[in-house]
Design a protein around this motif. Structure first.
Motif, PDB file in Angstrom:
ATOM      1  N   VAL A 110       0.968  -1.008   0.137  1.00 22.35           N
ATOM      2  CA  VAL A 110      -0.240   0.266   0.067  1.00 22.35           C
ATOM      3  C   VAL A 110       0.931   1.113   0.038  1.00 22.35           C
ATOM      4  O   VAL A 110       0.797   2.003  -0.704  1.00 22.35           O
ATOM      5  CB  VAL A 110      -0.984  -0.022   1.202  1.00 22.35           C
ATOM      6  CG1 VAL A 110      -1.184   1.336   1.188  1.00 22.35           C
ATOM      7  CG2 VAL A 110      -1.751  -1.021   0.968  1.00 22.35           C
ATOM      8  N   PHE A 111       2.111   1.473   1.175  1.00 25.10           N
ATOM      9  CA  PHE A 111       3.195   1.905   0.625  1.00 25.10           C
ATOM     10  C   PHE A 111       3.446   2.401  -0.358  1.00 25.10           C
ATOM     11  O   PHE A 111       3.787   3.733  -0.597  1.00 25.10           O
ATOM     12  CB  PHE A 111       3.695   1.764   2.030  1.00 25.10           C
ATOM     13  CG  PHE A 111       4.996   3.582   1.993  1.00 25.10           C
ATOM     14  CD1 PHE A 111       4.994   4.376   2.732  1.00 25.10           C
ATOM     15  CD2 PHE A 111       6.335   3.035   1.437  1.00 25.10           C
ATOM     16  CE1 PHE A 111       5.405   5.737   1.995  1.00 25.10           C
ATOM     17  CE2 PHE A 111       7.264   4.134   1.526  1.00 25.10           C
ATOM     18  CZ  PHE A 111       7.271   5.200   1.913  1.00 25.10           C
ATOM     19  N   MET A 112       4.071   1.426  -0.971  1.00 26.08           N
ATOM     20  CA  MET A 112       4.651   1.367  -2.221  1.00 26.08           C
ATOM     21  C   MET A 112       3.727   2.214  -3.136  1.00 26.08           C
ATOM     22  O   MET A 112       3.946   3.249  -4.113  1.00 26.08           O
ATOM     23  CB  MET A 112       5.164   0.347  -2.742  1.00 26.08           C
ATOM     24  CG  MET A 112       6.411  -0.745  -2.005  1.00 26.08           C
ATOM     25  SD  MET A 112       7.350   0.671  -2.297  1.00 26.08           S
ATOM     26  CE  MET A 112       8.693   0.516  -3.538  1.00 26.08           C
ATOM     27  N   ILE A 113       2.141   1.642  -3.814  1.00 31.30           N
ATOM     28  CA  ILE A 113       1.464   1.799  -4.275  1.00 31.30           C
ATOM     29  C   ILE A 113       1.659   3.848  -3.736  1.00 31.30           C
ATOM     30  O   ILE A 113       1.351   4.495  -5.213  1.00 31.30           O
ATOM     31  CB  ILE A 113      -0.112   1.505  -4.340  1.00 31.30           C
ATOM     32  CG1 ILE A 113      -0.198  -0.328  -4.369  1.00 31.30           C
ATOM     33  CG2 ILE A 113      -0.819   1.755  -4.779  1.00 31.30           C
ATOM     34  CD1 ILE A 113      -1.032  -0.747  -4.621  1.00 31.30           C
ATOM     35  N   GLY A 114       1.339   4.284  -2.631  1.00 30.29           N
ATOM     36  CA  GLY A 114       0.654   5.513  -2.490  1.00 30.29           C
ATOM     37  C   GLY A 114       2.516   6.338  -3.593  1.00 30.29           C
ATOM     38  O   GLY A 114       2.109   7.394  -3.794  1.00 30.29           O
ATOM     39  N   CYS A 115       3.371   5.837  -2.715  1.00 33.92           N
ATOM     40  CA  CYS A 115       4.898   6.761  -3.803  1.00 33.92           C
ATOM     41  C   CYS A 115       4.435   6.166  -5.040  1.00 33.92           C
ATOM     42  O   CYS A 115       5.339   7.428  -5.801  1.00 33.92           O
ATOM     43  CB  CYS A 115       5.925   5.872  -3.203  1.00 33.92           C
ATOM     44  SG  CYS A 115       6.122   5.580  -1.133  1.00 33.92           S
ATOM     45  N   PHE A 116       4.208   5.129  -5.452  1.00 33.04           N
ATOM     46  CA  PHE A 116       4.321   4.672  -7.041  1.00 33.04           C
ATOM     47  C   PHE A 116       3.220   6.516  -7.614  1.00 33.04           C
ATOM     48  O   PHE A 116       3.048   6.797  -8.594  1.00 33.04           O
ATOM     49  CB  PHE A 116       3.905   3.895  -7.999  1.00 33.04           C
ATOM     50  CG  PHE A 116       3.544   3.646  -8.990  1.00 33.04           C
ATOM     51  CD1 PHE A 116       4.793   3.442  -9.472  1.00 33.04           C
ATOM     52  CD2 PHE A 116       2.265   3.841  -9.484  1.00 33.04           C
ATOM     53  CE1 PHE A 116       4.458   3.129 -11.395  1.00 33.04           C
ATOM     54  CE2 PHE A 116       2.156   3.249 -10.505  1.00 33.04           C
ATOM     55  CZ  PHE A 116       2.865   3.811 -11.568  1.00 33.04           C
TER      56      PHE A 116
END
Length: 421
Positions: A387-393
């Motif tokens: 979820v965090f990586m999707i937000g950063c992406f």
């Protein structure tokens, strides 16, 4: 220009009045939020389905680790004692698997015969996923049998009925001889996943020793440990020196490698398709930044005249795209998580609604997730790192897509801008 000025100017554009350009950035943020909802819901549903299916295989099927004696048949008494002394072991059970033909009052069908100690079904992990449809949930004697729900339906068996199981044994001459044995159906069970229990025919360990040929069946030890997702491989390697030569040890990752890889590939493909939606939303941020640059020519000119450099002016619009992606990402992730956490309730409500309209046209009950192929209930599994990586992406795509219009704004000449205005 002071380092904090671009941030606050961008924040004013985002939250300012519509005619000041805020409508563009807020619209782009809304687009990002909407695009993130399906990817977050897809992530939760895919992870929940995979975890739910794999957990059922681990607790009811393969176990966490399996030990095979490659030298000769065995009751695994010595091996069980050795393994039980290892740290982190929840339980050890011998199991013998073979094939047979099951005959009931309404027909016959092939079956996977599982002979294991009845205490296996009392284990907390097994009990949490084993659903007792009718009767009891474990074979008590050598004449008792449990049937998978679909198998029982196929032969028309109910608790208390007598069924016949035909297996093959090896004769003294080396030929195969059929053998028919009668069993009493003790109970009908379900794992909640059709592909796992469709052919289950469960008997006790003693019953398996009596009717299953060692030459035509496989025997192993099923081992359950505290954390199979992290410790299975290390535990397998630690067993080799303890057991000695002549044994093969496999973790659930080895036993379910092809199936797990298939699930992971499908999950990654779904997330990739959903990521394309995020990229489209990021393009909208670029368009919003370009429109903002066109409307704020006067502001750019004033910033230039007062000493703002190319990087400072470009920073205003890059900060604007960053804040747009950040706010849209936060809103989209929160909404996606709320929908994903309540996905089972939403599916049940939608099924009832569709079934109501179907009944008006004399149709049958509508099932969005057919229990014959999917889990009856989707477990809620949140991969916070993903979820965090999707937000950063999302934020990164927003900033990168706005780089060109932001740089173009920084290179505009102030006198030309003032002359046009």
């Amino acid at each position: 220009m002071k380092s904090k000025a671009p941030f606050f100017i961008a924040l004013r554009y985002l939250w300012g009045r519509a005619h000041e350009g805020g409508r563009y950035l807020r619209g782009a943020a809304a687009g990002i939020a909407v695009s993130l909802i399906p990817i977050i819901v897809t992530l939760l549903v895919a992870d929940g389905m995979i975890r739910g299916i794999i957990d059922r295989y681990l607790e009811l099927g393969t176990g966490h680790v399996q030990v095979f004696n490659m030298m000769e048949g065995t009751n695994f008494e010595k091996e069980s004692e050795i393994i039980l002394t290892r740290r982190g072991v929840r339980g050890v059970w011998p199991e013998q698997r073979g094939m047979g033909i099951l005959v009931g009052s309404k027909g016959r069908t092939g079956a996977t015969v599982r002979a294991t100690d009845p205490s296996f079904w009392d284990d907390a992990g097994s009990a949490s996923y084993l659903k007792i449809v009718a009767g009891e949930g474990k074979p008590e004697t050598g004449a008792d049998m449990l049937l998978g729900e679909n198998l029982a339906t196929a032969i028309g068996a109910q608790p208390g009925d007598t069924v016949r199981l035909m297996t093959i044994r090896t004769g003294e001459s080396g030929g195969n001889i059929p053998r028919t044995t009668s069993f009493v159906v003790k109970g009908i069970v379900s794992s909640g996943y059709h592909e796992l229990d469709a052919l289950w025919c469960i008997i006790s360990w003693e019953g398996g020793q009596r009717i299953l040929s060692h030459e035509l069946s496989s025997s192993s030890l099923i081992v359950k440990i505290d954390d199979p997702y992290k410790n299975a491989d290390a535990f397998c390697w630690s067993l080799y020196p303890a057991l000695g030569a002549g044994y093969s040890v496999y973790s659930w990752k080895d036993l379910l490698r092809s199936q797990y890889s298939s699930y992971e590939s499908t999950r990654q493909m779904l997330l990739f398709i959903m990521a394309l939606i995020v990229l489209v939303a990021a393009v909208n941020v670029s368009s919003a930044t370009s429109m903002l640059v066109l409307e704020r020519h006067r502001d750019i000119a004033i910033l230039k005249v007062t000493g703002a450099g190319t990087r400072g002016v470009a920073g205003v619009f890059l900060w604007g795209s960053f804040l747009t992606g950040l706010i849209g990402g936060i809103i989209g992730i929160i909404l996606g998580l709320l929908i994903g956490i309540n996905i089972n309730t939403l599916i049940r409500s939608l099924e009832k609604l569709l079934s109501f309209f179907s009944a008006l046209f004399k149709g049958g009950e509508v099932k969005i997730l057919d229990p014959g192929f999917y889990l009856e209930t989707i477990p809620i599994v949140i991969d916070w790192f993903m979820v965090f990586m999707i937000g950063c992406f999302t934020v990164l795509c927003s900033v990168v897509s706005s780089w060109i219009p932001a740089r173009r704004a920084g290179r505009l000449k102030p006198m030309e801008l003032l002359r046009k205005n």
